[in-house]
Design a protein around this motif. Structure first.
Motif, PDB file in Angstrom:
ATOM      1  N   GLY A 215      27.197  -8.138  19.736  1.00 21.75           N
ATOM      2  CA  GLY A 215      27.375  -8.782  21.028  1.00 21.75           C
ATOM      3  C   GLY A 215      26.221  -9.713  21.357  1.00 21.75           C
ATOM      4  N   ASN A 216      26.228 -10.211  22.598  1.00 27.29           N
ATOM      5  CA  ASN A 216      25.172 -11.095  23.077  1.00 27.29           C
ATOM      6  C   ASN A 216      24.087 -10.286  23.781  1.00 27.29           C
ATOM      7  OD1 ASN A 216      26.616 -13.309  22.148  1.00 27.29           O
ATOM      8  ND2 ASN A 216      27.667 -13.614  24.105  1.00 27.29           N
ATOM      9  N   TYR A 217      22.835 -10.629  23.508  1.00 29.58           N
ATOM     10  CA  TYR A 217      21.704  -9.894  24.065  1.00 29.58           C
ATOM     11  C   TYR A 217      20.768 -10.879  24.772  1.00 29.58           C
ATOM     12  CZ  TYR A 217      23.113  -5.811  21.359  1.00 29.58           C
ATOM     13  OH  TYR A 217      23.813  -4.730  20.848  1.00 29.58           O
ATOM     14  N   SER A 218      20.321 -10.469  25.963  1.00 30.17           N
ATOM     15  CA  SER A 218      19.361 -11.298  26.701  1.00 30.17           C
ATOM     16  C   SER A 218      18.035 -11.323  25.953  1.00 30.17           C
ATOM     17  CB  SER A 218      19.153 -10.742  28.106  1.00 30.17           C
ATOM     18  OG  SER A 218      20.361 -10.746  28.834  1.00 30.17           O
ATOM     19  N   SER A 219      17.481 -12.524  25.806  1.00 32.15           N
ATOM     20  CA  SER A 219      16.210 -12.675  25.095  1.00 32.15           C
ATOM     21  C   SER A 219      15.315 -13.657  25.837  1.00 32.15           C
ATOM     22  CB  SER A 219      16.450 -13.151  23.660  1.00 32.15           C
ATOM     23  OG  SER A 219      17.197 -12.202  22.931  1.00 32.15           O
ATOM     24  N   PRO A 220      14.769 -13.253  26.966  1.00 30.26           N
ATOM     25  CA  PRO A 220      13.822 -14.147  27.650  1.00 30.26           C
ATOM     26  C   PRO A 220      12.574 -14.339  26.806  1.00 30.26           C
ATOM     27  CG  PRO A 220      13.782 -11.970  28.633  1.00 30.26           C
ATOM     28  CD  PRO A 220      14.908 -11.959  27.647  1.00 30.26           C
ATOM     29  N   ARG A 221      12.016 -15.529  26.898  1.00 28.42           N
ATOM     30  CA  ARG A 221      10.851 -15.846  26.059  1.00 28.42           C
ATOM     31  C   ARG A 221       9.852 -16.665  26.847  1.00 28.42           C
ATOM     32  NH1 ARG A 221      14.091 -18.279  21.247  1.00 28.42           N
ATOM     33  NH2 ARG A 221      15.191 -16.335  21.697  1.00 28.42           N
ATOM     34  N   CYS A 222       8.589 -16.443  26.528  1.00 29.91           N
ATOM     35  CA  CYS A 222       7.485 -17.157  27.151  1.00 29.91           C
ATOM     36  C   CYS A 222       6.739 -17.930  26.068  1.00 29.91           C
ATOM     37  CB  CYS A 222       6.554 -16.186  27.874  1.00 29.91           C
ATOM     38  SG  CYS A 222       5.175 -16.990  28.713  1.00 29.91           S
ATOM     39  N   HIS A 223       6.612 -19.245  26.254  1.00 32.23           N
ATOM     40  CA  HIS A 223       5.962 -20.112  25.271  1.00 32.23           C
ATOM     41  C   HIS A 223       4.532 -20.421  25.722  1.00 32.23           C
ATOM     42  CE1 HIS A 223       9.932 -20.714  23.534  1.00 32.23           C
ATOM     43  NE2 HIS A 223      10.375 -21.095  24.714  1.00 32.23           N
ATOM     44  N   PHE A 224       3.603 -20.270  24.793  1.00 31.41           N
ATOM     45  CA  PHE A 224       2.203 -20.604  25.037  1.00 31.41           C
ATOM     46  C   PHE A 224       1.823 -21.767  24.130  1.00 31.41           C
ATOM     47  CE2 PHE A 224       2.657 -16.115  26.048  1.00 31.41           C
ATOM     48  CZ  PHE A 224       2.093 -16.054  27.314  1.00 31.41           C
ATOM     49  N   PHE A 225       1.175 -22.778  24.704  1.00 29.49           N
ATOM     50  CA  PHE A 225       0.794 -23.974  23.963  1.00 29.49           C
ATOM     51  C   PHE A 225      -0.722 -23.987  23.798  1.00 29.49           C
ATOM     52  CE2 PHE A 225       4.792 -24.817  26.031  1.00 29.49           C
ATOM     53  CZ  PHE A 225       5.542 -25.439  25.041  1.00 29.49           C
ATOM     54  N   PHE A 226      -1.163 -24.105  22.537  1.00 22.28           N
ATOM     55  CA  PHE A 226      -2.582 -24.056  22.207  1.00 22.28           C
ATOM     56  C   PHE A 226      -3.011 -25.381  21.582  1.00 22.28           C
ATOM     57  CE2 PHE A 226      -0.885 -19.742  21.705  1.00 22.28           C
ATOM     58  CZ  PHE A 226      -1.682 -19.051  22.590  1.00 22.28           C
ATOM     59  N   GLN A 227      -4.210 -25.815  21.933  1.00 25.50           N
ATOM     60  CA  GLN A 227      -4.834 -26.980  21.318  1.00 25.50           C
ATOM     61  C   GLN A 227      -6.085 -26.530  20.583  1.00 25.50           C
ATOM     62  OE1 GLN A 227      -3.809 -30.316  21.256  1.00 25.50           O
ATOM     63  NE2 GLN A 227      -5.463 -30.475  19.759  1.00 25.50           N
ATOM     64  N   ARG A 228      -6.166 -26.869  19.292  1.00 26.85           N
ATOM     65  CA  ARG A 228      -7.309 -26.423  18.505  1.00 26.85           C
ATOM     66  C   ARG A 228      -8.571 -27.184  18.915  1.00 26.85           C
ATOM     67  NH1 ARG A 228      -7.032 -23.687  13.876  1.00 26.85           N
ATOM     68  NH2 ARG A 228      -4.851 -24.312  13.623  1.00 26.85           N
ATOM     69  N   GLN A 229      -9.678 -26.468  18.974  1.00 29.97           N
ATOM     70  CA  GLN A 229     -10.961 -27.076  19.282  1.00 29.97           C
ATOM     71  C   GLN A 229     -11.590 -27.623  18.005  1.00 29.97           C
ATOM     72  OE1 GLN A 229     -13.195 -24.014  21.264  1.00 29.97           O
ATOM     73  NE2 GLN A 229     -11.817 -23.945  23.025  1.00 29.97           N
ATOM     74  N   MET A 230     -11.900 -28.913  18.035  1.00 25.08           N
ATOM     75  CA  MET A 230     -12.339 -29.621  16.834  1.00 25.08           C
ATOM     76  C   MET A 230     -13.837 -29.536  16.569  1.00 25.08           C
ATOM     77  SD  MET A 230     -10.524 -31.420  14.639  1.00 25.08           S
ATOM     78  CE  MET A 230     -11.614 -32.802  14.302  1.00 25.08           C
ATOM     79  N   GLU A 231     -14.607 -29.093  17.538  1.00 27.42           N
ATOM     80  CA  GLU A 231     -16.060 -29.210  17.420  1.00 27.42           C
ATOM     81  C   GLU A 231     -16.602 -28.507  16.180  1.00 27.42           C
ATOM     82  OE1 GLU A 231     -14.432 -28.419  20.054  1.00 27.42           O
ATOM     83  OE2 GLU A 231     -14.912 -29.899  21.598  1.00 27.42           O
TER      84      GLU A 231
END
Length: 394
Positions: A215-231
């Protein structure tokens, strides 16, 4: 008067003790009443509409985002809110369940997709609680640490940005029984959150239904966006390799006759860049495409190798030039011994002009090769830098 005051004080203390005792007895009676006949195996309103469960996430810390294993670790407070009318009662305050007592009540069976390792904290007591309000509204909270998979794209490493996602779902209940969802107030981030090698730039949420065989299942999702530090990479990779390429360029200014100095300089720079490349590759996953740092190190290796190759060509021209001069000197010595007349001396002077003609403007020598390399080498490296930084930063 003093005795009357003392008697009143004692009576008030007794009444207070009796009140708390009655209150405790009332709470125990309420618990016995609401749990009498309560079946933990059945969801609320088992034969009716699906249960709406709102998910809340409070991110306490993010320990690391690892490229080598392509995952990230997070410690969070997982909160769930739903309604269970079977637990409604008549009182002004809610009732709190904690620890093993929560197992006596129905709780949504939420799990994390693509979870590698997870645990509920248990110091000094299991970090779980469930609060029931008089109208049957339930708030559940647990402190959870989880390591979740994160499918990273490393083509622009180390100038890349990544998106890692927390995906939740119910294991047993489809959307016909339980609906999980997130809203605008569901995701909270600890102020001053710091992450090794990354900075958290944004986060979003979405509510998705996944279709499975059952069947169909609820799948809420949270996206996190990361920027790499170049130093750190600028200080440990890019600047050192630029210096090594510059050191290799200095070899063109050393006389081609100084073979030990130029050979040692060329071999040292080649070996240093090779060692640096091997050390960086050990910390990264094996992928089927070239990363930005791979392109940089490969081109730098080509430049320092070219400086060593250029000396090989310059040394060849130097040996050839020395051989030609020696041959011409031998011819001159022989002609001086054999030629006694003025005409023969003129012919010998014409022979002297031959090496100058052969080593003219269009004749390659070690010095001329070094002169061209002194300018072509840095100009080509600067052009490569312009295209490299524009392309990968774009």
């Amino acid at each position: 008067m003093y005795g009357l005051f003392q008697t009143t004080k004692v009576l008030l203390c007794c009444l207070l003790v009796m009140w708390h005792g009655v209150e405790g007895m009332n709470t125990s009676a309420i618990l016995d009443n609401i749990l009498d006949g309560y079946d933990v195996r059945l969801r609320p309103d088992n034969s009716g509409a699906p249960v709406n469960v709102r998910i809340g996430i409070y991110v306490e810390s993010m320990e690391s985002v690892r490229e080598s294993t392509m995952d990230f670790s997070v410690t969070m407070y997982l909160r769930m809110f739903w309604q269970d009318t079977r637990l409604s009662f008549h009182a002004n305050e809610g009732i709190v369940f904690k620890g093993d007592a929560i197992d006596n009540l129905w709780v949504p069976d939420v799990f994390f997709l693509f979870e590698k390792k997870a645990s509920v904290h248990s110091v000094t007591q299991p970090n779980r609680l469930l609060r029931v309000q008089s109208d049957g509204s339930i708030t559940y909270s647990a402190r959870v640490s989880a390591t979740l998979a994160c499918n990273m794209q490393l083509q622009q490493f180390p100038m890349d940005s990544q998106k890692c996602t927390i995906i939740m779902s119910s294991y047993a209940y489809s959307t016909a029984d339980v609906i999980l969802f997130l809203d605008e107030q569901s995701v909270e981030i600890e102020k001053g959150l710091t992450i090794s090698k990354f900075s958290l730039t944004n986060w979003t949420y979405e509510n998705v239904d996944l279709a499975y065989l059952l069947g169909n299942y609820s799948s809420p999702r949270c996206h996190f966006f990361f920027q790499r530090q170049m130093e750190s990479y600028l200080l440990t990779v890019y600047i050192p390799t630029v210096l090594l390429v510059s050191i290799a360029w200095l070899s063109f200014w050393i006389d081609a006759k100084a073979a030990p100095a130029r050979v040692a300089l060329g071999i040292t720079t080649v070996l240093t860049v090779t060692t640096m490349t091997a050390g960086i590759q050990e910390t990264l996953p094996v992928v089927t495409y070239a990363k930005a740092i791979d392109v940089w190190l490969a081109v730098c290796l080509l430049f320092v190798f070219f400086s060593l190759l250029e000396y090989g060509m310059a040394n060849y021209l130097l040996v050839k030039q020395t051989s030609q001069v020696k041959d011409y000197n031998d011819v001159e010595l022989q002609t001086k011994e054999q030629m006694e007349t003025e005409d023969l001396r003129k012919s010998s002077r014409s022979v002297d002009t031959k090496p100058q003609k052969r080593c003219g403007r269009h004749t390659w020598t070690a010095h001329r090769l070094d002169c061209y390399a002194r300018w072509a080498y840095p100009v080509t490296f600067v052009i490569f830098n312009i295209f490299y930084w524009i392309y990968y930063n774009h």
